[in-house]
Design a protein around this motif. Structure first.
Motif, PDB file in Angstrom:
ATOM      1  N   LEU A  93       0.827  -1.201   0.000  1.00  0.00           N
ATOM      2  CA  LEU A  93       0.000   0.000   0.000  1.00  0.00           C
ATOM      3  C   LEU A  93       0.867   1.258   0.000  1.00  0.00           C
ATOM      4  N   GLU A  94       1.888   1.247   0.826  1.00  0.00           N
ATOM      5  CA  GLU A  94       2.798   2.405   0.908  1.00  0.00           C
ATOM      6  C   GLU A  94       3.541   2.601  -0.423  1.00  0.00           C
ATOM      7  N   ARG A  95       3.985   1.506  -1.035  1.00  0.00           N
ATOM      8  CA  ARG A  95       4.723   1.585  -2.297  1.00  0.00           C
ATOM      9  C   ARG A  95       3.839   2.071  -3.444  1.00  0.00           C
ATOM     10  N   THR A  96       2.620   1.567  -3.506  1.00  0.00           N
ATOM     11  CA  THR A  96       1.776   1.902  -4.663  1.00  0.00           C
ATOM     12  C   THR A  96       1.000   3.202  -4.509  1.00  0.00           C
ATOM     13  N   THR A  97       0.670   3.608  -3.288  1.00  0.00           N
ATOM     14  CA  THR A  97      -0.163   4.801  -3.113  1.00  0.00           C
ATOM     15  C   THR A  97       0.510   5.916  -2.340  1.00  0.00           C
ATOM     16  N   GLY A  98       1.600   5.606  -1.671  1.00  0.00           N
ATOM     17  CA  GLY A  98       2.260   6.618  -0.859  1.00  0.00           C
ATOM     18  C   GLY A  98       1.598   6.812   0.505  1.00  0.00           C
ATOM     19  N   PHE A  99       0.664   5.930   0.855  1.00  0.00           N
ATOM     20  CA  PHE A  99      -0.023   5.971   2.151  1.00  0.00           C
ATOM     21  C   PHE A  99       1.025   5.787   3.245  1.00  0.00           C
TER      22      PHE A  99
END
Length: 155
Positions: A93-99
């Motif tokens: 999630l962090e890698r794909t959306t920057g969340f």
């Protein structure tokens, strides 16, 4: 009175108990009355029965404890797999959306407070939507945690 039958009291196995009790009774017959010998024999038989029953209870308790340990080990494995899954999902999630991790912590706090308590637990037993703000509110609350609106129906 019981000193003559001391070795019979120490017998641990039912076969050994009976023969030891009878041998001891014959050796001590001159020191004890027939009534005392009979009472001692029945007392020893009762104690032997209690020992056997307690051994069975102990064995049953060991079996229960082993089952509980298996359950604990299974739960630990599930927690480890869920932890791995959560880490993998968050990294993706962090890698794909920057969340960010801060956003994740904020979302966790929001979800935690849905039941009206900040206790670090997820309680999926929610009541209904608040008529004013539309957020989920636990059935046990009389007012919305989020906006304070009354949740009691006028009757």
């Amino acid at each position: 009175m019981r000193t003559c039958l001391g070795t019979a009291n120490q017998a641990r196995h039912s076969d050994a108990f009976v023969s030891a009790s009878l041998r001891q009774s014959h050796r001590c017959a001159s020191a004890l009355t027939d009534k005392e010998i009979e009472v001692n024999w029945f007392w020893d038989a009762f104690q032997q029965t209690e020992i056997i029953e307690n051994r069975k209870r102990g064995s049953d308790a060991q079996i229960d404890a082993k089952g509980a340990l298996r359950s604990i080990n299974e739960l630990e494995e599930k927690v480890d797999r869920l932890s791995l899954l959560c880490h993998a999902l968050f990294e993706e999630l962090e890698r794909t959306t920057g969340f960010s991790e801060a956003q994740l912590k904020e979302k966790m706090t929001q979800i935690d407070l849905r039941d009206g308590r900040s206790d670090g637990k997820y309680d999926p037993v929610l009541g209904s939507d608040c008529p004013d703000c539309g957020r989920k509110v636990k059935k046990t609350r009389s007012n919305c945690f989020w906006c304070g609106a009354s949740l009691r129906t006028l009757g």
